[in-house]
Write a protein that holds these residues in place. Structure first.
Motif, PDB file in Angstrom:
ATOM      1  N   ARG A   1     -42.637  14.731  -3.544  1.00  0.00           N
ATOM      2  CA  ARG A   1     -41.628  13.723  -3.889  1.00  0.00           C
ATOM      3  C   ARG A   1     -40.766  13.401  -2.666  1.00  0.00           C
ATOM      4  NH1 ARG A   1     -41.390  13.138  -9.617  1.00  0.00           N
ATOM      5  NH2 ARG A   1     -42.369  14.888 -10.737  1.00  0.00           N
ATOM      6  N   ASN A   2     -40.425  14.412  -1.894  1.00  0.00           N
ATOM      7  CA  ASN A   2     -39.644  14.191  -0.677  1.00  0.00           C
ATOM      8  C   ASN A   2     -40.436  13.377   0.341  1.00  0.00           C
ATOM      9  OD1 ASN A   2     -37.338  15.531  -1.545  1.00  0.00           O
ATOM     10  ND2 ASN A   2     -37.986  17.514  -0.705  1.00  0.00           N
ATOM     11  N   LEU A   3     -41.741  13.657   0.442  1.00  0.00           N
ATOM     12  CA  LEU A   3     -42.603  12.888   1.349  1.00  0.00           C
ATOM     13  C   LEU A   3     -42.559  11.407   0.985  1.00  0.00           C
ATOM     14  CD1 LEU A   3     -44.949  12.612   3.461  1.00  0.00           C
ATOM     15  CD2 LEU A   3     -46.511  13.025   1.548  1.00  0.00           C
ATOM     16  N   PHE A   4     -42.702  11.124  -0.315  1.00  0.00           N
ATOM     17  CA  PHE A   4     -42.666   9.735  -0.768  1.00  0.00           C
ATOM     18  C   PHE A   4     -41.322   9.095  -0.416  1.00  0.00           C
ATOM     19  CE2 PHE A   4     -41.434   6.730  -4.139  1.00  0.00           C
ATOM     20  CZ  PHE A   4     -42.408   5.749  -3.942  1.00  0.00           C
ATOM     21  N   ASP A   5     -40.229   9.751  -0.783  1.00  0.00           N
ATOM     22  CA  ASP A   5     -38.901   9.179  -0.540  1.00  0.00           C
ATOM     23  C   ASP A   5     -38.646   8.952   0.943  1.00  0.00           C
ATOM     24  OD1 ASP A   5     -38.381   9.242  -3.266  1.00  0.00           O
ATOM     25  OD2 ASP A   5     -37.265  11.133  -3.189  1.00  0.00           O
TER      26      ASP A   5
ATOM     27  N   ARG B   1     -42.494   4.908 -12.221  1.00  0.00           N
ATOM     28  CA  ARG B   1     -43.586   5.617 -12.902  1.00  0.00           C
ATOM     29  C   ARG B   1     -43.603   7.092 -12.462  1.00  0.00           C
ATOM     30  NH1 ARG B   1     -43.421   1.357 -14.676  1.00  0.00           N
ATOM     31  NH2 ARG B   1     -42.477   2.616 -16.291  1.00  0.00           N
ATOM     32  N   LEU B   2     -43.392   7.316 -11.166  1.00  0.00           N
ATOM     33  CA  LEU B   2     -43.401   8.679 -10.637  1.00  0.00           C
ATOM     34  C   LEU B   2     -42.282   9.517 -11.251  1.00  0.00           C
ATOM     35  CD1 LEU B   2     -44.356  10.856  -8.630  1.00  0.00           C
ATOM     36  CD2 LEU B   2     -42.894   9.762  -6.891  1.00  0.00           C
ATOM     37  N   ALA B   3     -41.101   8.932 -11.382  1.00  0.00           N
ATOM     38  CA  ALA B   3     -39.952   9.672 -11.908  1.00  0.00           C
ATOM     39  C   ALA B   3     -40.171  10.112 -13.351  1.00  0.00           C
ATOM     40  CB  ALA B   3     -38.695   8.815 -11.801  1.00  0.00           C
ATOM     41  N   GLU B   4     -41.050   9.414 -14.073  1.00  0.00           N
ATOM     42  CA  GLU B   4     -41.314   9.750 -15.471  1.00  0.00           C
ATOM     43  C   GLU B   4     -42.315  10.893 -15.621  1.00  0.00           C
ATOM     44  OE1 GLU B   4     -42.540   5.979 -16.969  1.00  0.00           O
ATOM     45  OE2 GLU B   4     -40.503   5.154 -16.985  1.00  0.00           O
ATOM     46  N   LEU B   5     -42.907  11.336 -14.512  1.00  0.00           N
ATOM     47  CA  LEU B   5     -43.863  12.438 -14.543  1.00  0.00           C
ATOM     48  C   LEU B   5     -43.169  13.756 -14.229  1.00  0.00           C
ATOM     49  CD1 LEU B   5     -46.775  10.755 -12.552  1.00  0.00           C
ATOM     50  CD2 LEU B   5     -46.803  11.312 -14.995  1.00  0.00           C
ATOM     51  N   THR B   6     -43.536  14.808 -14.948  1.00  0.00           N
ATOM     52  CA  THR B   6     -43.030  16.135 -14.620  1.00  0.00           C
ATOM     53  C   THR B   6     -43.781  16.664 -13.404  1.00  0.00           C
ATOM     54  OG1 THR B   6     -44.650  17.313 -15.988  1.00  0.00           O
ATOM     55  CG2 THR B   6     -42.607  16.566 -17.073  1.00  0.00           C
ATOM     56  N   ASP B   7     -43.236  17.697 -12.794  1.00  0.00           N
ATOM     57  CA  ASP B   7     -43.915  18.315 -11.649  1.00  0.00           C
ATOM     58  C   ASP B   7     -45.293  18.822 -12.061  1.00  0.00           C
ATOM     59  OD1 ASP B   7     -41.704  17.743 -10.138  1.00  0.00           O
ATOM     60  OD2 ASP B   7     -40.983  19.824 -10.017  1.00  0.00           O
ATOM     61  N   GLU B   8     -45.398  19.378 -13.247  1.00  0.00           N
ATOM     62  CA  GLU B   8     -46.685  19.908 -13.705  1.00  0.00           C
ATOM     63  C   GLU B   8     -47.714  18.794 -13.871  1.00  0.00           C
ATOM     64  OE1 GLU B   8     -43.546  22.620 -14.215  1.00  0.00           O
ATOM     65  OE2 GLU B   8     -43.724  20.598 -15.087  1.00  0.00           O
ATOM     66  N   GLN B   9     -47.287  17.625 -14.268  1.00  0.00           N
ATOM     67  CA  GLN B   9     -48.206  16.512 -14.475  1.00  0.00           C
ATOM     68  C   GLN B   9     -48.782  15.963 -13.170  1.00  0.00           C
ATOM     69  OE1 GLN B   9     -45.467  14.136 -16.881  1.00  0.00           O
ATOM     70  NE2 GLN B   9     -46.858  14.291 -18.636  1.00  0.00           N
ATOM     71  N   LEU B  10     -48.176  16.280 -12.042  1.00  0.00           N
ATOM     72  CA  LEU B  10     -48.719  15.817 -10.763  1.00  0.00           C
ATOM     73  C   LEU B  10     -50.068  16.466 -10.460  1.00  0.00           C
ATOM     74  CD1 LEU B  10     -45.580  15.656  -8.418  1.00  0.00           C
ATOM     75  CD2 LEU B  10     -46.683  13.813  -9.702  1.00  0.00           C
TER      76      LEU B  10
ATOM     77  N   SER C   1     -46.053  21.402  -2.565  1.00  0.00           N
ATOM     78  CA  SER C   1     -45.333  21.558  -3.833  1.00  0.00           C
ATOM     79  C   SER C   1     -44.929  20.182  -4.351  1.00  0.00           C
ATOM     80  CB  SER C   1     -44.087  22.418  -3.636  1.00  0.00           C
ATOM     81  OG  SER C   1     -43.127  21.718  -2.849  1.00  0.00           O
ATOM     82  N   ALA C   2     -44.655  20.103  -5.647  1.00  0.00           N
ATOM     83  CA  ALA C   2     -44.233  18.833  -6.228  1.00  0.00           C
ATOM     84  C   ALA C   2     -42.969  18.322  -5.546  1.00  0.00           C
ATOM     85  CB  ALA C   2     -44.007  19.001  -7.727  1.00  0.00           C
ATOM     86  N   ALA C   3     -42.032  19.212  -5.262  1.00  0.00           N
ATOM     87  CA  ALA C   3     -40.786  18.790  -4.609  1.00  0.00           C
ATOM     88  C   ALA C   3     -41.069  18.220  -3.223  1.00  0.00           C
ATOM     89  CB  ALA C   3     -39.824  19.967  -4.513  1.00  0.00           C
TER      90      ALA C   3
ATOM     91  N   LEU D   1     -52.920  11.244  -5.039  1.00  0.00           N
ATOM     92  CA  LEU D   1     -52.477   9.856  -5.036  1.00  0.00           C
ATOM     93  C   LEU D   1     -51.106   9.727  -4.396  1.00  0.00           C
ATOM     94  CD1 LEU D   1     -53.103   6.963  -5.956  1.00  0.00           C
ATOM     95  CD2 LEU D   1     -52.084   7.531  -8.154  1.00  0.00           C
ATOM     96  N   LEU D   2     -50.198  10.625  -4.741  1.00  0.00           N
ATOM     97  CA  LEU D   2     -48.857  10.577  -4.184  1.00  0.00           C
ATOM     98  C   LEU D   2     -48.871  10.854  -2.685  1.00  0.00           C
ATOM     99  CD1 LEU D   2     -45.869  10.214  -4.588  1.00  0.00           C
ATOM    100  CD2 LEU D   2     -45.730  12.561  -5.461  1.00  0.00           C
ATOM    101  N   ALA D   3     -49.697  11.812  -2.265  1.00  0.00           N
ATOM    102  CA  ALA D   3     -49.830  12.072  -0.831  1.00  0.00           C
ATOM    103  C   ALA D   3     -50.357  10.832  -0.113  1.00  0.00           C
ATOM    104  CB  ALA D   3     -50.760  13.263  -0.599  1.00  0.00           C
ATOM    105  N   HIS D   4     -51.353  10.182  -0.693  1.00  0.00           N
ATOM    106  CA  HIS D   4     -51.922   8.976  -0.094  1.00  0.00           C
ATOM    107  C   HIS D   4     -50.866   7.883   0.059  1.00  0.00           C
ATOM    108  CE1 HIS D   4     -54.253   5.390   0.579  1.00  0.00           C
ATOM    109  NE2 HIS D   4     -53.907   4.902  -0.606  1.00  0.00           N
ATOM    110  N   VAL D   5     -50.101   7.632  -1.002  1.00  0.00           N
ATOM    111  CA  VAL D   5     -49.097   6.569  -0.938  1.00  0.00           C
ATOM    112  C   VAL D   5     -48.006   6.905   0.077  1.00  0.00           C
ATOM    113  CG1 VAL D   5     -47.322   5.357  -2.286  1.00  0.00           C
ATOM    114  CG2 VAL D   5     -49.576   5.745  -3.266  1.00  0.00           C
ATOM    115  N   GLY D   6     -47.623   8.170   0.146  1.00  0.00           N
ATOM    116  CA  GLY D   6     -46.634   8.578   1.132  1.00  0.00           C
ATOM    117  C   GLY D   6     -47.143   8.437   2.554  1.00  0.00           C
ATOM    118  N   TYR D   7     -48.342   8.944   2.814  1.00  0.00           N
ATOM    119  CA  TYR D   7     -48.880   8.873   4.171  1.00  0.00           C
ATOM    120  C   TYR D   7     -49.274   7.448   4.557  1.00  0.00           C
ATOM    121  CZ  TYR D   7     -48.926  13.978   4.465  1.00  0.00           C
ATOM    122  OH  TYR D   7     -48.550  15.292   4.516  1.00  0.00           O
TER     123      TYR D   7
END
Length: 239
Positions: free
Chosen positions: A97-101, A25-34, A92-94, A48-54
């Motif tokens: 995404r790196n935090l999640f990975d 689902r994350l990969a289908e979102l553009t950086d702007e959509q975050l 940043s969006a990048a 949300l992405l920060a929460h899931v990563g942390y």
């Protein structure tokens, strides 16, 4: 069957499947959509992405605790957890995404390398519950499957494994009972016997439908595909 009745290897597999589902689902979102808002009050997709990563990083601390015997809490405090998410959302969006990975890879590595003898070690969750560290499989499962829906770009409760849906509903109803919520509420999942949330209270409202729809409603993610014999009530609070 409950999630907790499954062999550990199957529980970890479901958690990993949920991570892959979230990542898709994350990969289908553009950086702007975050930067766009989610259905979670005050949270953008970046929050949300920060929460899931942390969250993955916090679970790594519990696995370190189990491996070493040295107490390592998930978070220093509730304030630290909230601040971490708020600051993470400004990355940043990048970087997000790196935090999640990176945190996903760390968690998976710690699951793979934890000695068999350590899986029963007792640790403490952020809510103060003492649990075996094997509970991290369920803790992560809940996070990634539900928050994949919260990204708001096509994730569906109907995509969850049935064992995850059933265990989520058990968790939610259990919390309502402990907090004396949901008096008079009857849940009727298709193909199952109706269940009173508070067995000693007279029935007043009934929510019925497929398992995925009932769980979505109970988790506060909207009423779709439900029947209630009238207006569908708001669920008692969960998260």
């Amino acid at each position: 069957m409950s999630f907790h009745d499954l062999p550990l290897s199957e529980r970890l597999l479901i958690a990993r499947r949920g991570t892959s589902y979230f990542a898709q689902r994350l990969a289908e979102l553009t950086d702007e959509q975050l930067a766009e808002p989610t259905g979670l009050v005050g949270w953008s997709r970046a929050h949300l992405l920060a929460h899931v990563g942390y969250n993955a990083a916090a679970l790594c601390r519990l696995l370190d605790w189990a491996a070493s015997g040295v107490e390592t809490p998930m978070y220093a405090s509730a304030e630290q957890r909230g601040r971490e998410i708020a600051e993470g959302a400004t990355l940043s969006a990048a970087a997000l995404r790196n935090l999640f990975d990176h945190t996903v890879a760390r968690l998976d590595e710690k699951w793979r390398n934890l000695p068999a003898s350590a899986w029963d070690a007792q640790v403490r969750t952020a809510q103060g519950r003492t649990v075996p560290v094997s509970e991290t499989a369920w803790m992560r499962t809940r996070e990634v499957w539900i928050h994949a829906v919260d990204l708001g770009n096509g994730g569906r409760f109907g995509d969850f494994p049935d064992v995850v849906l059933g265990s989520l509903l058990t968790d939610i109803v259990g919390m309502w009972r402990r907090k004396d919520l949901g008096a008079g509420l009857i849940l009727a999942v298709d193909g199952c016997e109706p269940v009173a949330v508070q067995p000693d209270s007279p029935p007043a409202e009934k929510v019925s439908g497929p398992l995925a729809a009932v769980v979505r409603w109970a988790a506060g993610r909207g009423a779709v595909g439900l029947g209630a014999g009238g207006e569908i009530p708001e669920p008692p609070h969960w998260l």
